[in-house]
Design a protein around this motif. Structure first.
Motif, PDB file in Angstrom:
ATOM      1  N   ILE A  91       0.847  -1.204   0.000  1.00  0.00           N
ATOM      2  CA  ILE A  91       0.000   0.000   0.000  1.00  0.00           C
ATOM      3  C   ILE A  91       0.878   1.248   0.000  1.00  0.00           C
ATOM      4  O   ILE A  91       0.583   2.232  -0.689  1.00  0.00           O
ATOM      5  N   THR A 330      -7.417  -4.247  -0.382  1.00  0.00           N
ATOM      6  CA  THR A 330      -6.237  -3.715  -1.069  1.00  0.00           C
ATOM      7  C   THR A 330      -5.740  -4.692  -2.128  1.00  0.00           C
ATOM      8  O   THR A 330      -5.341  -4.288  -3.225  1.00  0.00           O
ATOM      9  N   LEU A 334      -5.397  -3.775  -6.047  1.00  0.00           N
ATOM     10  CA  LEU A 334      -4.156  -3.902  -6.809  1.00  0.00           C
ATOM     11  C   LEU A 334      -4.361  -4.725  -8.072  1.00  0.00           C
ATOM     12  O   LEU A 334      -3.845  -4.385  -9.143  1.00  0.00           O
ATOM     13  N   VAL A 340      -5.676   2.427  -5.284  1.00  0.00           N
ATOM     14  CA  VAL A 340      -5.280   1.775  -4.043  1.00  0.00           C
ATOM     15  C   VAL A 340      -5.247   2.758  -2.876  1.00  0.00           C
ATOM     16  O   VAL A 340      -5.635   2.425  -1.751  1.00  0.00           O
TER      17      VAL A 340
END
Length: 377
Positions: A91, A330, A334, A340
């Motif tokens: 992240i 997340t 992605l 994100v």
């Protein structure tokens, strides 16, 4: 007859699963080999079919089946936390000054999205404790949309049944992940390319970046795991963001490390389901499933309303508002090229808010429970 910590007396409902468990050798090493081989095959097949988050969904689905039919295994928690740490650092790669300024400008809409999600989860929790036949406090913690592991720990401190809370939380996580993958697929965003992972170079700079990344993961987990909810994920994310924004070094993570992290998270979640847990909540399982799907639908509608306010796409806001957890959402973001940073920011904001007001929410929802409760264990 082979016995297990969570084994149940054989009966008609579990005769097949008992038979499967008895036929496999008792060696934990052998069972781990079988499980990991099946997880690797499922991950490969789903990625080959371009299913979003296939490296997470495959191992998780296999582990659910394995836990319920065979059992006897539990993934060490340190591996689960390590997997979260890798995702946290992933992240951080998306956090640039431009992205952070965009998030700062959108904070009123993000607060609104957080409030809407919490209100919707409260409504669903009230319906569940009223008509789902579950104890009030337990059902309240089970429907609270935060990090599943953190919610289970907080529920146990509040004298709720941690088995039922864990089952409710992870049933919803699985539903959200599956729904997110389907939504992404039908929106035509199904091609996965881990750009950051493929950008990994194996020269001296790439190896130095990998060493720094592993150090950030270890430091973030050790420092923040006991201080923050989901600290194993948030710690590396915060430290990595500081390093990324400072321009000190370009963080790079190799694809095998990412896929191992996805697998650890999926296997940990999947193995939480065993025969004893499933049997203990079988009477209310349909209500748990219905509550999860209802909350997912409500959050999807709120995401649709937020699109013009946040000037973002529906998929990003759907993942950001979904009650599935920061790590799993997340991963899907992605794989589907969603924003994100927005997904992570909204999920993290909701997590901190739930930790602050979670006990009050649980007490409020528990007021609507019917007495006497049909389920007392």
């Amino acid at each position: 007859m082979i016995s297990y910590d969570h084994a149940l007396p054989p009966d008609r409902c579990w005769s097949l699963t008992t038979l499967l468990a008895d036929r496999l050798p008792a060696s934990p090493l052998f069972r781990w080999i079988v499980l990991l081989s099946a997880c690797a095959l499922a991950s490969f097949l789903l990625q080959w079919l371009h299913i979003p988050a296939g490296a997470l969904i495959g191992p998780m689905a296999v582990s659910v089946v394995f836990g319920v039919t065979v059992g006897g295994l539990k993934l060490p928690r340190v591996l689960f936390k390590s997997g979260q740490g890798v995702i946290g650092l992933l992240i951080a790669q998306a956090m640039t000054l431009t992205v952070l300024s965009t998030i700062a400008e959108s904070w009123p809409a993000m607060m609104l999205a957080t409030v809407v999600t919490l209100v919707l989860s409260t409504v669903v929790g009230i319906l569940l404790v009223r008509y789902g036949g579950l104890p009030g406090t337990t059902a309240a913690w089970g429907t609270t949309p935060g990090a599943a592991a953190a919610m289970v720990a907080m529920a146990e401190q509040a004298n709720a049944d941690p088995r039922i809370v864990a089952t409710m939380q992870y049933v919803r996580v699985i539903c959200v992940i599956m729904a997110g993958a389907l939504v992404s697929h039908f929106l035509g965003i199904s091609e996965s390319d881990h750009t950051t992972a493929h950008g990994m170079t194996w020269d001296i700079n790439g190896l130095l970046s990998l060493v720094v990344a592993l150090a950030l993961i270890a430091a973030g987990i050790s420092i923040c795991d006991r201080l923050l909810p989901a600290g194993a994920l948030l710690g590396p994310m915060l430290l990595g963001t500081v390093v990324q924004v400072s321009g000190f070094i370009d963080i790079q993570l190799p694809l095998p490390l990412l896929e191992a992290a996805y697998a650890c998270i999926g296997i940990y979640v999947g193995l939480r389901f065993d025969r004893q847990t499933v049997r203990s909540v079988m009477h209310a399982f349909k209500w748990m499933l219905m509550a999860s799907m209802m909350l997912i639908g409500f959050c999807a509608l709120s995401a649709l309303m937020l699109v013009p306010m946040m000037h973002s796409d529906f998929l990003t806001l759907y993942l950001a508002t979904s009650p599935g957890g920061l790590d799993s959402m997340t991963i899907i973001a992605l794989d589907t090229h969603a924003d994100v940073a927005i997904v992570a920011a909204l999920q993290a904001l909701r997590l901190f808010t739930v930790v602050l007001i979670g006990p009050s929410m649980a007490r409020f929802i528990a007021r609507f429970a019917r007495e006497p409760s049909p389920c007392s264990h």
